[in-house]
Design an enzyme around this catalytic site. Sequence first.
Site, mmCIF file in Angstrom:
data_model
loop_
_atom_site.group_PDB
_atom_site.id
_atom_site.type_symbol
_atom_site.label_atom_id
_atom_site.label_comp_id
_atom_site.label_asym_id
_atom_site.label_seq_id
_atom_site.Cartn_x
_atom_site.Cartn_y
_atom_site.Cartn_z
ATOM 1 N N ARG A 128 0.836 -1.198 0.000
ATOM 2 C CA ARG A 128 0.000 0.000 0.000
ATOM 3 C C ARG A 128 0.869 1.246 0.000
ATOM 4 N NH1 ARG A 128 -4.459 -1.631 4.050
ATOM 5 N NH2 ARG A 128 -2.562 -2.060 5.186
ATOM 6 N N VAL A 185 -3.424 -22.378 7.329
ATOM 7 C CA VAL A 185 -3.896 -23.155 8.484
ATOM 8 C C VAL A 185 -2.728 -23.578 9.367
ATOM 9 C CG1 VAL A 185 -5.249 -25.148 9.234
ATOM 10 C CG2 VAL A 185 -5.788 -24.050 7.062
ATOM 11 N N LYS A 243 -10.307 -21.729 9.247
ATOM 12 C CA LYS A 243 -9.332 -22.827 9.154
ATOM 13 C C LYS A 243 -10.028 -24.182 9.264
ATOM 14 C CE LYS A 243 -5.696 -19.932 11.105
ATOM 15 N NZ LYS A 243 -5.156 -19.416 12.347
ATOM 16 N N GLY A 287 2.799 -15.956 13.117
ATOM 17 C CA GLY A 287 4.087 -15.256 13.116
ATOM 18 C C GLY A 287 4.750 -15.371 11.752
HETATM 19 P P1 NAP Z 1 0.113 -7.416 7.406
HETATM 20 O O1 NAP Z 1 1.320 -7.455 8.246
HETATM 21 O O2 NAP Z 1 -0.962 -6.442 7.734
HETATM 22 O O3 NAP Z 1 0.580 -7.175 5.892
HETATM 23 C C1 NAP Z 1 -0.326 -6.896 4.863
HETATM 24 C C2 NAP Z 1 0.470 -6.366 3.679
HETATM 25 O O4 NAP Z 1 -0.422 -6.196 2.587
HETATM 26 C C3 NAP Z 1 1.123 -5.015 3.951
HETATM 27 O O5 NAP Z 1 2.408 -5.003 3.407
HETATM 28 C C4 NAP Z 1 0.237 -4.024 3.193
HETATM 29 O O6 NAP Z 1 0.930 -2.907 2.701
HETATM 30 C C5 NAP Z 1 -0.225 -4.894 2.043
HETATM 31 N N1 NAP Z 1 -1.484 -4.413 1.505
HETATM 32 C C6 NAP Z 1 -2.663 -4.276 2.137
HETATM 33 N N2 NAP Z 1 -3.571 -3.780 1.305
HETATM 34 C C7 NAP Z 1 -2.950 -3.570 0.129
HETATM 35 C C8 NAP Z 1 -3.341 -3.063 -1.124
HETATM 36 N N3 NAP Z 1 -4.579 -2.620 -1.320
HETATM 37 N N4 NAP Z 1 -2.450 -3.023 -2.104
HETATM 38 C C9 NAP Z 1 -1.186 -3.472 -1.925
HETATM 39 N N5 NAP Z 1 -0.744 -3.975 -0.757
HETATM 40 C C10 NAP Z 1 -1.619 -4.002 0.244
HETATM 41 O O7 NAP Z 1 -0.586 -8.844 7.327
HETATM 42 P P2 NAP Z 1 0.081 -10.273 7.589
HETATM 43 O O8 NAP Z 1 0.021 -10.581 9.050
HETATM 44 O O9 NAP Z 1 1.370 -10.388 6.869
HETATM 45 O O10 NAP Z 1 -1.021 -11.229 6.936
HETATM 46 C C11 NAP Z 1 -1.123 -11.363 5.538
HETATM 47 C C12 NAP Z 1 -2.037 -12.552 5.220
HETATM 48 O O11 NAP Z 1 -1.499 -13.727 5.827
HETATM 49 C C13 NAP Z 1 -3.460 -12.444 5.781
HETATM 50 O O12 NAP Z 1 -4.345 -13.050 4.879
HETATM 51 C C14 NAP Z 1 -3.405 -13.238 7.074
HETATM 52 O O13 NAP Z 1 -4.659 -13.767 7.433
HETATM 53 C C15 NAP Z 1 -2.460 -14.331 6.663
HETATM 54 N N6 NAP Z 1 -1.747 -14.994 7.766
HETATM 55 C C16 NAP Z 1 -1.080 -14.261 8.688
HETATM 56 C C17 NAP Z 1 -0.380 -14.906 9.678
HETATM 57 C C18 NAP Z 1 0.381 -14.172 10.733
HETATM 58 O O14 NAP Z 1 0.856 -14.807 11.673
HETATM 59 N N7 NAP Z 1 0.522 -12.861 10.618
HETATM 60 C C19 NAP Z 1 -0.373 -16.309 9.724
HETATM 61 C C20 NAP Z 1 -1.064 -17.026 8.766
HETATM 62 C C21 NAP Z 1 -1.750 -16.353 7.785
HETATM 63 P P3 NAP Z 1 1.503 -1.770 3.694
HETATM 64 O O15 NAP Z 1 2.543 -2.498 4.511
HETATM 65 O O16 NAP Z 1 2.073 -0.735 2.818
HETATM 66 O O17 NAP Z 1 0.356 -1.330 4.534
HETATM 67 N N1 HSE Z 2 -4.181 -14.629 13.411
HETATM 68 C C1 HSE Z 2 -3.861 -15.977 13.150
HETATM 69 C C2 HSE Z 2 -3.605 -16.699 14.448
HETATM 70 C C3 HSE Z 2 -2.638 -16.055 12.276
HETATM 71 O O1 HSE Z 2 -3.358 -16.036 15.459
HETATM 72 O O2 HSE Z 2 -3.657 -17.922 14.472
HETATM 73 C C4 HSE Z 2 -2.299 -17.445 11.857
HETATM 74 O O3 HSE Z 2 -3.241 -17.969 10.994
#
Ligand code: NAP
Ligand code: HSE
Length: 441
Positions: free
Chosen positions: A45, A132, A205, A302
């Site tokens: 973004r 998941v 999940k 994470g």
């Molecule tokens: P995050 O830290 O919020 O990162 C989201 C990224 O997407 C940011 O870099 C953001 O850009 C970018 N973004 C958002 N809207 C955008 C747009 N319109 N155009 C271009 N880029 C855009 O999220 P995350 O924790 O990495 O999670 C990402 C995905 O993985 C989600 O679907 C989440 O459910 C999944 N997930 C996360 C985890 C976890 O532990 N965090 C585990 C499993 C699955 P900016 O940085 O510039 O804002």
């Molecule tokens: N928010 C999710 C969790 C990320 O805490 O399990 C991993 O899917």
Amino acid sequence: MNPVRIGIIGLGTVGAATVELLNTNANQISARIGRSVVVTHASVRDPSKPRDCDLSQIELVSDPATLVSHPDIDIIVELMGGTDLALKLCQQAIANGKHLVTANKALIAEHGNQLFAAAHQQGVAIGYEAGVAGGIPIIKAIREGLASNNITSVAGIINGTGNFILSEMRDKGRAFDDVLAEAQQLGYAEADPTFDVEGIDAAHKLAILASIAFGIPLNFKAVYTEGITKLTAEDVNNAEKLGYRIKHLGIAQRSEQGITLRVHPTLIPQSQLIANVHGVMNAVRVESDAVGESLYYGPGAGGGPTGSAVVADILDIARTIDADAQQRVPYLAFQPDQLNDLPLLEIGAIESAYYLRLQANDQPGVMAQITKILGDLAISIEAIEQTEPAPDDRHATIIMLTHRVTEQSMTKAIKQIEALPTINGAITMIRVEHFNTRQSS
Ligand code: NAP
Ligand code: HSE
């Protein structure tokens, strides 16, 4: 061989960790798959924001649409989250013949059926292992490792944030909001953390796990969902005193009648392995005919663990990118025309043991009224305990554990007991699972 070219949408917690892992372990990755993997483009973004990864070899853009139509990208890795723009981008990527990897369980659980159908038509792969249980390769374990088994149950702790909160509250007496804030800081929580604490993330999940375990289409809307926000310290402590621990579980079960899908707080005997899964760790327990019971454990959220799963999917796709699409493992474990529409049952159909906590007038005959209602509905009590009321209170607290009974009967009993004039307020009801180990065949 030419490198496989990756375009990543999103460089947040998971995206940055994915880029770092691909860089750090580049040599071993190319040694494993016989070609290198390079991230050529990424979209965020705000391109001016500092990132936790090396961007020197990556073209950074702010419009993700340029990636999904870019002729020099082979695999789109969607790590932005959400189900609106992310869905459109993934649909466009598939229509443009790109393979897809995503960690977005909401996207897969809610729109996976249509995405997989489109991908099947285009002959492209979709990897979603990272969606998941974070670093646990549970999709691969169920879809490939247990492919010869008939699976009857999948149950587990599948939200790292929720388990982290429950563990910290119980072990350190910390406040809910304080632990949630730390989970957000550590990159565990969803963009909207109500998804974590209200059980929506676990329901996403669970819908995915049930689909690959039982060979059914994705059915997110059929998941009965309760979060952890209404749990009280009193119930957590009572459970401990009774020899149980409260965990937030996702449970998918298959019986002759159909399938039940549910997410809710659950009392589990402290002696069970799954009751001893703490912090951000997840664990998934599978019951199947040949293996019997198996348990899969690891970090559930994470950057590192999730990035690991993303990269594993990238490598799987890179390995077979030039192969016939028919040779790939089916998206939902079974061939698309072999998915079953087994009946999805309401929560009333489940059978469970129950923990009940209620407040009753401290007067003779009350216990007899309660046990009569339970007895008439064939609900048998395993344990019962009454605590003396405080000096300025005329209500005693009664805590009960029941044997297994259908939820329909338990709901009926609760309504009747709550209607007694001697009962004060609503009854707290928490389901209890013993996970009695069944022998393999
Ligand atoms: P995050 O830290 O919020 O990162 C989201 C990224 O997407 C940011 O870099 C953001 O850009 C970018 N973004 C958002 N809207 C955008 C747009 N319109 N155009 C271009 N880029 C855009 O999220 P995350 O924790 O990495 O999670 C990402 C995905 O993985 C989600 O679907 C989440 O459910 C999944 N997930 C996360 C985890 C976890 O532990 N965090 C585990 C499993 C699955 P900016 O940085 O510039 O804002
Ligand atoms: N928010 C999710 C969790 C990320 O805490 O399990 C991993 O899917």
